[in-house]
Design a protein around this motif. Structure first.
Motif, PDB file in Angstrom:
ATOM      1  N   VAL A 196       2.070  -4.707 -10.843  1.00 44.25           N
ATOM      2  CA  VAL A 196       1.769  -6.125 -10.632  1.00 44.25           C
ATOM      3  C   VAL A 196       2.525  -6.636  -9.415  1.00 44.25           C
ATOM      4  O   VAL A 196       1.953  -7.205  -8.493  1.00 44.25           O
ATOM      5  CB  VAL A 196       2.157  -6.953 -11.879  1.00 44.25           C
ATOM      6  N   PHE A 197       3.828  -6.405  -9.381  1.00 45.38           N
ATOM      7  CA  PHE A 197       4.667  -7.045  -8.369  1.00 45.38           C
ATOM      8  C   PHE A 197       4.747  -6.274  -7.061  1.00 45.38           C
ATOM      9  O   PHE A 197       5.342  -6.758  -6.100  1.00 45.38           O
ATOM     10  CB  PHE A 197       6.059  -7.308  -8.941  1.00 45.38           C
ATOM     11  N   ASN A 198       4.186  -5.078  -6.981  1.00 41.18           N
ATOM     12  CA  ASN A 198       4.066  -4.402  -5.690  1.00 41.18           C
ATOM     13  C   ASN A 198       2.737  -4.740  -5.018  1.00 41.18           C
ATOM     14  O   ASN A 198       2.475  -4.311  -3.906  1.00 41.18           O
ATOM     15  CB  ASN A 198       4.180  -2.882  -5.859  1.00 41.18           C
ATOM     16  N   TRP A 199       1.910  -5.500  -5.727  1.00 40.94           N
ATOM     17  CA  TRP A 199       0.584  -5.891  -5.226  1.00 40.94           C
ATOM     18  C   TRP A 199       0.725  -6.716  -3.954  1.00 40.94           C
ATOM     19  O   TRP A 199       1.583  -7.594  -3.904  1.00 40.94           O
ATOM     20  CB  TRP A 199      -0.129  -6.714  -6.308  1.00 40.94           C
ATOM     21  N   PRO A 200      -0.066  -6.462  -2.903  1.00 38.02           N
ATOM     22  CA  PRO A 200      -1.200  -5.545  -2.807  1.00 38.02           C
ATOM     23  C   PRO A 200      -0.850  -4.240  -2.088  1.00 38.02           C
ATOM     24  O   PRO A 200      -1.714  -3.601  -1.513  1.00 38.02           O
ATOM     25  CB  PRO A 200      -2.182  -6.359  -1.965  1.00 38.02           C
ATOM     26  N   ASN A 201       0.427  -3.870  -2.102  1.00 34.04           N
ATOM     27  CA  ASN A 201       0.888  -2.725  -1.319  1.00 34.04           C
ATOM     28  C   ASN A 201       1.015  -1.451  -2.153  1.00 34.04           C
ATOM     29  O   ASN A 201       0.974  -1.485  -3.382  1.00 34.04           O
ATOM     30  CB  ASN A 201       2.232  -3.056  -0.674  1.00 34.04           C
ATOM     31  N   VAL A 202       1.213  -0.350  -1.451  1.00 31.16           N
ATOM     32  CA  VAL A 202       1.473   0.944  -2.066  1.00 31.16           C
ATOM     33  C   VAL A 202       2.915   1.324  -1.788  1.00 31.16           C
ATOM     34  O   VAL A 202       3.417   1.126  -0.676  1.00 31.16           O
ATOM     35  CB  VAL A 202       0.536   2.023  -1.496  1.00 31.16           C
ATOM     36  N   GLY A 203       3.605   1.842  -2.795  1.00 31.02           N
ATOM     37  CA  GLY A 203       4.970   2.297  -2.628  1.00 31.02           C
ATOM     38  C   GLY A 203       5.102   3.760  -3.005  1.00 31.02           C
ATOM     39  O   GLY A 203       4.514   4.204  -3.995  1.00 31.02           O
ATOM     40  N   VAL A 204       5.849   4.518  -2.215  1.00 28.94           N
ATOM     41  CA  VAL A 204       6.044   5.946  -2.452  1.00 28.94           C
ATOM     42  C   VAL A 204       7.538   6.234  -2.560  1.00 28.94           C
ATOM     43  O   VAL A 204       8.322   5.761  -1.740  1.00 28.94           O
ATOM     44  CB  VAL A 204       5.455   6.791  -1.307  1.00 28.94           C
ATOM     45  N   ASP A 205       7.921   6.985  -3.570  1.00 34.61           N
ATOM     46  CA  ASP A 205       9.301   7.456  -3.677  1.00 34.61           C
ATOM     47  C   ASP A 205       9.470   8.599  -2.685  1.00 34.61           C
ATOM     48  O   ASP A 205       8.909   9.676  -2.861  1.00 34.61           O
ATOM     49  CB  ASP A 205       9.590   7.931  -5.106  1.00 34.61           C
ATOM     50  N   LYS A 206      10.262   8.360  -1.640  1.00 33.57           N
ATOM     51  CA  LYS A 206      10.402   9.354  -0.574  1.00 33.57           C
ATOM     52  C   LYS A 206      11.467  10.401  -0.875  1.00 33.57           C
ATOM     53  O   LYS A 206      11.600  11.371  -0.134  1.00 33.57           O
ATOM     54  CB  LYS A 206      10.708   8.657   0.750  1.00 33.57           C
TER      55      LYS A 206
END
Length: 321
Positions: free
Chosen positions: A208-218
């Motif tokens: 919900v709260f990362n919307w509208p982006n994508v996050g990747v654990d690097k």
């Protein structure tokens, strides 16, 4: 910079979904501390920000969340829908070397100057528990309905079309490219960060709260993970109609059944099938429910997605037998 996630045959077979209350709490804090967030969350922000005023660990939270965030704040869930307590236990159990490396990288201090992990992790866990109770728990029922409905739709795509179909529709910044997953743009020389799943698989987390982006654990220590924006987030904070005058048309079996079904986001066609009535009849009833501030609707192309509002949830709960 693009992120390339490398798969083995074993890791492709271990793609799974999970929902993370801890991750949503951290991302919600990031918005409230003024370092992210989309306008869609502003109705929630206005009510939530004052709730942080007396949090005594705000300096610590701000230091870790204001910029690039350490991976230890996002332990990969071990089950599809873990409790907040279970995720906080994973946080407390962060390996010492991993904590010091991530802490040092985020705060710009040498590893040897990083504080004692156990003490900091205990403080973080307690603070995040308090923040979850104040900011997330009151809305978690609706949030979880949106997140789980998204998982259900993606899982069907995976079953029907395989990994290629799943990643093709997951987000515009995600591409399945010749057996590798590329996030945030095309691969070009000297502009790719590589993540190797090492056979541990990939966990996809609707957010919900990362919307509208994508996050990747690097820097994963086991399974790789991607947080992607869940469908239906725009429905969560939509304000209901300002008056109660529209509630009169709500009474009746069909509209009560619609409210019951709309505990999760559904399309007009899905509602028609579930209730055994025509789509046009569903549309008429939904129009009345929207007029009463009991249903919110979000359109995506030719598809309309519906969800009951918080007012409707309250009305339904007190009216249900």
């Amino acid at each position: 910079m693009a992120v390339e996630i490398r798969f083995t045959a074993a890791s492709v077979a271990r793609v799974r979904f999970a929902v993370s209350p801890l991750g949503e709490t951290v991302l919600a804090l990031r918005i409230l501390l003024g370092t992210g967030g989309h306008a869609v969350h502003q109705p929630w922000v206005r009510g939530a920000r004052p709730l942080l005023a007396d949090e005594h660990e705000l300096p610590l939270l701000r230091a870790l969340i204001a910029g690039p965030m350490p991976s230890f704040l996002f332990p990969v869930p071990q089950e599809r829908l873990p409790s907040m307590a279970a995720e906080l236990e994973l946080l407390r159990a962060t390996e010492e070397d991993f904590f010091q490396r991530e802490y040092g990288a985020v705060l710009g201090v040498p590893v040897e100057e990083a504080p004692e992990p156990a003490a900091v992790l205990a403080r973080l866990a307690e603070a995040l528990q308090r923040c979850h109770e104040r900011l997330i728990a009151p809305h978690w029922g609706r949030m979880c309905a949106v997140l789980e409905a998204d998982v259900g739709r993606r899982a069907l795509t995976l079953v029907d079309g395989g990994v290629q179909a799943l990643f093709d529709e997951l987000h515009r910044d995600i591409a399945w490219d010749d057996g590798q997953l590329v996030v945030h743009g095309r691969r070009t020389p000297h502009s790719v960060h590589t993540v190797d799943t090492g056979g541990h698989g990939l966990v996809l987390l609707p957010s919900v709260f990362n919307w509208p982006n994508v996050g990747v654990d690097k820097s994963p220590i086991a399974a790789a993970s991607i947080r992607y924006p869940a469908e239906g987030v725009g429905l969560l904070w939509e304000a209901p109609a300002p008056t109660l005058s529209g509630l009169a048309p709500v009474l009746g079996h069909t509209r009560t059944a619609l409210l019951a079904a709309l505990a999760e986001p559904l399309t007009t066609a899905a509602l028609a099938i579930r209730l055994g009535i025509t789509p046009s009849a569903v549309s008429q009833h939904l129009g009345a429910l929207r007029g009463a501030g009991l249903v919110s609707t979000q359109r995506r192309g030719r598809t309309a997605l519906h969800l009951r509002t918080e007012r409707a949830t309250h009305l339904f709960n007190i009216s249900a037998p």
